[in-house]
Design an enzyme around this catalytic site. Structure first.
Site, PDB file in Angstrom:
ATOM      1  N   SER A  14       0.842  -1.189   0.000  1.00  0.00           N
ATOM      2  CA  SER A  14       0.000   0.000   0.000  1.00  0.00           C
ATOM      3  C   SER A  14       0.882   1.245   0.000  1.00  0.00           C
ATOM      4  O   SER A  14       2.109   1.145   0.082  1.00  0.00           O
ATOM      5  CB  SER A  14      -0.900   0.005   1.235  1.00  0.00           C
ATOM      6  OG  SER A  14      -0.138   0.408   2.360  1.00  0.00           O
ATOM      7  N   LYS A  15       0.220   2.390  -0.046  1.00  0.00           N
ATOM      8  CA  LYS A  15       0.957   3.660  -0.075  1.00  0.00           C
ATOM      9  C   LYS A  15       1.824   3.845   1.164  1.00  0.00           C
ATOM     10  O   LYS A  15       2.808   4.568   1.145  1.00  0.00           O
ATOM     11  CB  LYS A  15      -0.035   4.827  -0.159  1.00  0.00           C
ATOM     12  CG  LYS A  15      -0.504   5.047  -1.574  1.00  0.00           C
ATOM     13  CD  LYS A  15      -1.315   6.304  -1.682  1.00  0.00           C
ATOM     14  CE  LYS A  15      -1.938   6.379  -3.057  1.00  0.00           C
ATOM     15  NZ  LYS A  15      -3.152   7.126  -3.126  1.00  0.00           N
ATOM     16  N   ARG A  16       1.418   3.195   2.240  1.00  0.00           N
ATOM     17  CA  ARG A  16       2.191   3.334   3.475  1.00  0.00           C
ATOM     18  C   ARG A  16       3.514   2.572   3.418  1.00  0.00           C
ATOM     19  O   ARG A  16       4.461   2.865   4.130  1.00  0.00           O
ATOM     20  CB  ARG A  16       1.367   2.845   4.673  1.00  0.00           C
ATOM     21  CG  ARG A  16       0.713   3.976   5.435  1.00  0.00           C
ATOM     22  CD  ARG A  16      -0.229   3.451   6.478  1.00  0.00           C
ATOM     23  NE  ARG A  16      -1.382   2.808   5.839  1.00  0.00           N
ATOM     24  CZ  ARG A  16      -1.786   1.577   6.090  1.00  0.00           C
ATOM     25  NH1 ARG A  16      -1.129   0.822   6.939  1.00  0.00           N
ATOM     26  NH2 ARG A  16      -2.822   1.086   5.464  1.00  0.00           N
ATOM     27  N   ASP A  17       3.567   1.558   2.563  1.00  0.00           N
ATOM     28  CA  ASP A  17       4.760   0.703   2.507  1.00  0.00           C
ATOM     29  C   ASP A  17       5.826   1.226   1.556  1.00  0.00           C
ATOM     30  O   ASP A  17       7.003   0.957   1.725  1.00  0.00           O
ATOM     31  CB  ASP A  17       4.379  -0.710   2.044  1.00  0.00           C
ATOM     32  CG  ASP A  17       3.291  -1.320   2.894  1.00  0.00           C
ATOM     33  OD1 ASP A  17       3.479  -1.324   4.115  1.00  0.00           O
ATOM     34  OD2 ASP A  17       2.276  -1.763   2.334  1.00  0.00           O
ATOM     35  N   ALA A  18       5.389   1.930   0.508  1.00  0.00           N
ATOM     36  CA  ALA A  18       6.362   2.340  -0.509  1.00  0.00           C
ATOM     37  C   ALA A  18       5.843   3.580  -1.216  1.00  0.00           C
ATOM     38  O   ALA A  18       4.641   3.811  -1.292  1.00  0.00           O
ATOM     39  CB  ALA A  18       6.533   1.212  -1.536  1.00  0.00           C
TER      40      ALA A  18
END
Ligand code: GLU
Length: 515
Positions: A256-260
Site C-alpha cells: 500500500s501507499k504506506r509501505d512504498a
C-alpha cells in the site's frame, strides 16, 4: 517456436506516475531484451482518455530515465513500428475489427449498460455459474440489427468466443496451466466511438509491433487467455507470456501507499541513489546469484533470464532498500558523492565553494560516506563547518559543562593548535592541504606528503597535550568536539580539526572557553 529477433515492450497507461510494480515490469522487459540482443520499446496505452495525461507520461518517462532504463523505439525515439501511442492507431484497430466482423469472429452488440446488468442479475438468480455477458446480440439477424440501428443504438464490437474448450497455456514463469474457455465471455473490443479496449488494442499492437515476449504483472494473467484466442482468430502467433507475481509488503500483504512511494521520482527527490534503487527493484522477484545481492545494470543484463523470475510474491522492505543505498554510497568516490548530492549540499554550502574548495568538500563528504544512505543526508551533517558561530545542541552543552577544568583545557588546546602547522580555514585557500590528504584519516595508512599537519600528526600533538595535562584522552575529547562542532557526533576529532583549519578551530575553542 522460433523468435528470430526478440522484441519486448513496456506498455504503461499514462494515468498516473511510474510506481514500483511498473518500474519492475519495465526493468524485466528491458533486461530480457538487452540480454537477448533484442529490441525494447515503449508503447503508450492512452485509450482511457479521461484519465490519461501528458503530465503522467512525462513522469513515467523521467522515472525510467532516472533508473537508467532506456528504450529503442517509442516516445521521443520513434521507430519503424509506430505510432507508439494507441490513440494514434485507431485506424489499425478499426481495420482489424472490420476483418473480424467480416469473418464472423466478432459481432456488433447493441445492449445498453442496464440491459447487460439485468442479464447478469438474471444469471445470478438462476445460479448459472457464469456471470459475464449473456450473449444476447451474438446471433442477431440482419433485420434485428437494422431495427436496433434504427432506434439509434450504437454498437460495441464484441469478440465472438470460439467454442468452449480446455486450453493448455504455457507461461514462462507459471509453467503449464489448464484454462477452460467457457469461463470467458464475449468481450468488448471496440466502443461505439471507435476507441478500443485494452485486450483488443494490446493484441493488435503486439502483432503490429512484432512483440515476441510479454513480461507483465500477474493481474493480466486472465487477460492473457482472451488475448491468446484473439491471436488465434487473427491467425497470428502469440508472444511468449511471462506473468510476474505481485509485490507484497514486508508482512506479506498487498503493498500500500504506506509501505512504498507510489512515484519513482519520489525516491529521486528524497536522494536515493538510482543505481541502488534499480538493484533493489531487480531483486523483487529475481535473483542475481545465491551469494551476491549487489550488481550493476550490465551485470544484470548478462545474467538475466525471464525463466528465472520467481513464482511467488516478493516482499518490498524499505529498510533493505536503505541498507543497499548505504552499500552503494560507500562505493562511490567522494567526488561522485559531491556531484550527486549537490542539490542538497547547496542548502548549506556557499555557492562559490564548489569551485574554489572542491577538494576540501570531497574530504568533508568522505568523512560521512560510511554513515549515510541517501544523498540528502549529508547536508544536515555538515552545517557545523560553516558559519561564524557554533550552534550548540543539548548534548554538546552538557559535554561542555561536564568538567570545571573544561574551559582551561580548551584555552590550552587553542594555544597548541595555534602553534601547529594546520591548514588554513575556509574560505582561505586550502587546496594544498586537501589535495594531499585523503579523509577520513585511516589509522594504518602511511602519512601522505602534505605541507600541513595531517590528521595523524594532529593526533600526536593532541595526545601529547593531554598527557601533559595528566587527563584522560576520553574526557578531553567531549568538550573539544562540542566546542568545534556543536554536537556530540561526527567524524574523528582529528579529521574535524583538519577540516576546520587553524583560524576557525582556534576561534571556536576560545569562544567556547569564554576566551
Ligand atoms: N497498459 C497495461 C498496464 O499498464 C499493459 C499491460 C500489458 O503489458 O499487456 O497494465
Amino acid at each position: 517456436m522460433i523468435h528470430p529477433t526478440p522484441r519486448l515492450r513496456f506498455a504503461p497507461s499514462p494515468t498516473g506516475p511510474l510506481h514500483l510494480g511498473g518500474a519492475r515490469t519495465a526493468m524485466y522487459n528491458w533486461a530480457a531484451a538487452r540480454a537477448m540482443g533484442g529490441t525494447f520499446l515503449l508503447r503508450i496505452e492512452d485509450t482511457d482518455q479521461a484519465r490519461s495525461t501528458d503530465a503522467s507520461l512525462q513522469i513515467i518517462l523521467a522515472g525510467l530515465r532516472w533508473l537508467g532504463i532506456d528504450w529503442d523505439e517509442g516516445p521521443e525515439k520513434g521507430g519503424d513500428f509506430g505510432p507508439y501511442f494507441q490513440m494514434q492507431r485507431l485506424e489499425l484497430y478499426a481495420a482489424a475489427a472490420q476483418r473480424l466482423l467480416a469473418e464472423g469472429k466478432a459481432y456488433p452488440c447493441y445492449c445498453t449498460t442496464e440491459e447487460i446488468e439485468a442479464g447478469r442479475e438474471a444469471m445470478k438468480a438462476e445460479k448459472t455459474g457464469f456471470y459475464g455477458y449473456n450473449g444476447r446480440c451474438r446471433n442477431l439477424t440482419a433485420a434485428e440489427r437494422a431495427a436496433f440501428e434504427q432506434q439509434g443504438r450504437k454498437a460495441n464490437i464484441r469478440f465472438r468466443m470460439p467454442e468452449a474448450r480446455v486450453m493448455n497455456v504455457h507461461d514462462l514463469i507459471l509453467g503449464d496451466v489448464e484454462v477452460n474457455t467457457k469461463e470467458l465471455d464475449d468481450w468488448v473490443m471496440i466502443r461505439p466511438d471507435g476507441v478500443p479496449l485494452y485486450n483488443f488494442a494490446c493484441v493488435i499492437d503486439d502483432i503490429g509491433m512484432k512483440i515476441t515476449h510479454v513480461v507483465r504483472g500477474n493481474e493480466h494473467f486472465q487477460n492473457g487467455h482472451k488475448q491468446r484466442l484473439l491471436f488465434e482468430a487473427l491467425g497470428a502467433e502469440c508472444p511468449l507470456y511471462a506473468h510476474i507475481p505481485l509485490i507484497l509488503n514486508k508482512d506479506g500483504k498487498k503493498l500500500s501507499k504506506r509501505d512504498a512511494d507510489t512515484n519513482m521520482l519520489d525516491y529521486r527527490d528524497k536522494g536515493f541513489p538510482p543505481e541502488a534503487v534499480f538493484n533493489y527493484i531487480a531483486l523483487l522477484g529475481w535473483g542475481f546469484s545465491g551469494d551476491r545481492d549487489l550488481f550493476t545494470r550490465q551485470e544484470m543484463v548478462e545474467a538475466f533470464k525471464i525463466e528465472n523470475i520467481g513464482k511467488s510474491g516478493s516482499k518490498f522492505d524499505e529498510e533493505k532498500l536503505r541498507w543497499m543505498c548505504g552499500e552503494y554510497m560507500r562505493r562511490w568516490t567522494p567526488a561522485q558523492c559531491v556531484q550527486q548530492a549537490r542539490p542538497w549540499l547547496e542548502q548549506v554550502v556557499p555557492a562559490g565553494a564548489f569551485a574554489t574548495h572542491g577538494a576540501w568538500l570531497q574530504n568533508v563528504i568522505a568523512c560521512f560516506q560510511e554513515r549515510v544512505a541517501l544523498y540528502s543526508e549529508f547536508d544536515s551533517k555538515i552545517g557545523w563547518l560553516f558559519g561564524e558561530t557554533v550552534v550548540m545542541d543539548e548534548a554538546a552543552q552538557k559535554n561542555l559543562a561536564k568538567d570545571p577544568a573544561g574551559p582551561a583545557w580548551l584555552r590550552g588546546y587553542a594555544d597548541v593548535l595555534e602553534g601547529a602547522n594546520l591548514p588554513p580555514s575556509y574560505p582561505r585557500d586550502r587546496s594544498a592541504a586537501d589535495r594531499a590528504v585523503g579523509l577520513p584519516s585511516k589509522k594504518d595508512a602511511p602519512a601522505p606528503a602534505c605541507a600541513f599537519d595531517t590528521p595523524a600528526q594532529i593526533e600526536v600533538r593532541t595526545r601529547a597535550f593531554t598527557e601533559q595535562l595528566g587527563i584522560k584522552f576520553g574526557n578531553f575529547v567531549h568538550p573539544v568536539r562540542a566546542a568545534l562542532t556543536g554536537t556530540d557526533k561526527g567524524p574523528g576529532l582529528f579529521d574535524v580539526v583538519f577540516l576546520l583549519g587553524k583560524e576557525t578551530a582556534v576561534a571556536r575553542l576560545r569562544a567556547a572557553a569564554g576566551r
